[in-house]
Design a protein around this motif. Structure first.
Motif, mmCIF file in Angstrom:
data_model
loop_
_atom_site.group_PDB
_atom_site.id
_atom_site.type_symbol
_atom_site.label_atom_id
_atom_site.label_comp_id
_atom_site.label_asym_id
_atom_site.label_seq_id
_atom_site.Cartn_x
_atom_site.Cartn_y
_atom_site.Cartn_z
ATOM 1 N N GLN A 1 -69.928 -44.134 24.772
ATOM 2 C CA GLN A 1 -70.618 -42.959 25.700
ATOM 3 C C GLN A 1 -69.576 -42.681 26.703
ATOM 4 O OE1 GLN A 1 -73.068 -45.484 25.092
ATOM 5 N NE2 GLN A 1 -74.170 -44.102 23.615
ATOM 6 N N THR A 2 -68.681 -43.593 27.244
ATOM 7 C CA THR A 2 -67.784 -43.368 28.337
ATOM 8 C C THR A 2 -66.772 -42.382 27.784
ATOM 9 O OG1 THR A 2 -68.515 -45.202 29.863
ATOM 10 C CG2 THR A 2 -65.854 -44.195 29.890
ATOM 11 N N LEU A 3 -66.146 -42.826 26.184
ATOM 12 C CA LEU A 3 -65.364 -42.118 25.533
ATOM 13 C C LEU A 3 -65.389 -40.780 25.700
ATOM 14 C CD1 LEU A 3 -64.292 -45.168 23.074
ATOM 15 C CD2 LEU A 3 -63.300 -44.658 25.558
ATOM 16 N N PHE A 4 -66.561 -40.191 25.419
ATOM 17 C CA PHE A 4 -67.039 -38.888 24.984
ATOM 18 C C PHE A 4 -67.291 -38.247 26.397
ATOM 19 C CE2 PHE A 4 -69.167 -41.059 20.858
ATOM 20 C CZ PHE A 4 -68.084 -40.489 20.185
ATOM 21 N N VAL A 5 -67.811 -38.550 27.322
ATOM 22 C CA VAL A 5 -67.893 -37.882 28.395
ATOM 23 C C VAL A 5 -66.656 -37.704 29.374
ATOM 24 C CG1 VAL A 5 -70.684 -38.693 28.590
ATOM 25 C CG2 VAL A 5 -69.071 -39.885 29.823
ATOM 26 N N ASP A 6 -65.791 -38.878 29.141
ATOM 27 C CA ASP A 6 -64.528 -38.728 29.792
ATOM 28 C C ASP A 6 -63.573 -38.078 29.214
ATOM 29 O OD1 ASP A 6 -65.887 -40.056 32.008
ATOM 30 O OD2 ASP A 6 -64.704 -41.858 31.541
ATOM 31 N N PHE A 7 -63.709 -37.590 28.042
ATOM 32 C CA PHE A 7 -62.762 -36.961 26.999
ATOM 33 C C PHE A 7 -61.963 -35.821 27.770
ATOM 34 C CE2 PHE A 7 -61.387 -33.621 24.303
ATOM 35 C CZ PHE A 7 -60.462 -34.312 23.384
ATOM 36 N N PRO A 8 -62.538 -34.618 28.600
ATOM 37 C CA PRO A 8 -61.745 -33.662 29.342
ATOM 38 C C PRO A 8 -61.096 -34.115 30.263
ATOM 39 C CG PRO A 8 -64.178 -33.111 29.082
ATOM 40 C CD PRO A 8 -63.991 -34.558 28.568
ATOM 41 N N TYR A 9 -61.161 -35.342 31.057
ATOM 42 C CA TYR A 9 -60.341 -35.838 32.056
ATOM 43 C C TYR A 9 -59.221 -36.575 31.373
ATOM 44 C CZ TYR A 9 -63.863 -34.738 35.528
ATOM 45 O OH TYR A 9 -64.616 -34.006 36.580
ATOM 46 N N LEU A 10 -59.352 -37.345 30.396
ATOM 47 C CA LEU A 10 -58.619 -38.129 29.680
ATOM 48 C C LEU A 10 -57.630 -37.265 28.830
ATOM 49 C CD1 LEU A 10 -60.714 -40.843 28.063
ATOM 50 C CD2 LEU A 10 -59.056 -41.207 29.846
ATOM 51 N N PHE A 11 -57.816 -36.283 28.322
ATOM 52 C CA PHE A 11 -57.094 -35.127 27.486
ATOM 53 C C PHE A 11 -55.993 -34.380 28.694
ATOM 54 C CE2 PHE A 11 -55.991 -31.351 25.231
ATOM 55 C CZ PHE A 11 -55.494 -31.929 24.305
ATOM 56 N N VAL B 1 -55.816 -38.556 18.928
ATOM 57 C CA VAL B 1 -55.517 -39.307 19.827
ATOM 58 C C VAL B 1 -56.753 -40.460 19.941
ATOM 59 C CG1 VAL B 1 -56.380 -38.336 21.556
ATOM 60 C CG2 VAL B 1 -54.886 -40.258 21.854
ATOM 61 N N GLY B 2 -56.572 -41.660 19.933
ATOM 62 C CA GLY B 2 -57.719 -42.610 20.018
ATOM 63 C C GLY B 2 -57.954 -43.209 21.339
ATOM 64 N N PHE B 3 -59.053 -43.355 21.791
ATOM 65 C CA PHE B 3 -59.392 -43.814 23.007
ATOM 66 C C PHE B 3 -60.268 -45.019 22.950
ATOM 67 C CE2 PHE B 3 -59.386 -39.008 24.231
ATOM 68 C CZ PHE B 3 -58.294 -39.152 25.102
#
Length: 221
Positions: A167-177, A186-188
């Motif tokens: 869940q974290t990997l999906f909801v944080d994607f905009p910030y991570l990207f 890319v893999g998270f």
């Protein structure tokens, strides 16, 4: 893995100090285990191997997210509706069981997942499944959501313990990207605890209510 072999491995791990039943001196529970010194060391080596052979080798980005997430996350992911397991409650003694596991134990063969409640009832009828505790006939399969619900703050705002680390990997994607300056694909990655309110935990350390997961999600255009 056969149940007797699982039990033998768990028994050896307890004697050698790898794991201990949590709160055993107060009665304990089948669904929670504590890692002893050797267990912590072994788990650390497994995690480092995962990081070296997968995360670092493939240039992935690792995060460490919160374990309590708001209701909206699981509405979007479909977990509120679909993250369920079947269960049947004995009308005589009140015991609760998973119908698929009862049929598997009776017929010694795997039961397909995602059957309807009626199909589970038919399988139990055909296999002659009875309540393991009192011998009564079982029927009336229902659904149980496996997420742990928690109330946050004085207002008890609805939230849940994460059932998976993804869940974290999906909801944080905009910030991570944006912040990591990565290119797709890319893999998270994330390693940590997840929580599932299992109806009938079994198989030693393999199926618990509190589990340790190492997960990867690959994003691409």
């Amino acid at each position: 893995m056969p149940t007797d072999r699982i039990d033998a491995v768990v028994s050896l791990a307890k004697r050698r100090g790898f794991v201990f039943p949590s709160s055993e001196i107060y009665g304990g529970t089948r669904s929670a285990w504590d890692y002893g010194p050797l267990g912590v060391a072994m788990r650390g080596k497994v995690v480092e191997l995962w990081r070296r052979m997968l995360v670092k080798r493939d240039g992935m980005v690792e995060v460490d997210g919160a374990q309590i997430l708001p209701r909206a996350v699981f509405e979007a992911s479909g977990h509120l509706e679909g993250f369920t397991d079947p269960f049947v409650k004995c009308a005589k003694c009140g015991s609760v069981f998973r119908p698929d596991k009862l049929v598997e134990e009776k017929r010694k063969e795997q039961v397909p997942e995602k059957l309807t409640d009626a199909e589970y009832d038919q399988l139990m009828e055909k296999a002659g499944v009875r309540c393991p505790k009192c011998g009564a006939k079982l029927a009336g399969t229902q659904r149980f959501n496996l997420m742990f619900r928690v109330g946050v703050g004085a207002t008890q705002e609805e939230a849940y313990l994460r059932p998976e680390t993804c869940q974290t990997l999906f909801v944080d994607f905009p910030y991570l990207f944006k912040t990591q300056r990565v290119r797709l694909p890319v893999g998270f990655a994330q390693v940590g605890r997840s929580f599932r309110n299992e109806i009938a935990p079994r198989q030693g350390l393999l199926r618990l209510r509190e589990i340790y997961q190492a997960e990867v999600e690959v994003f691409f255009n």
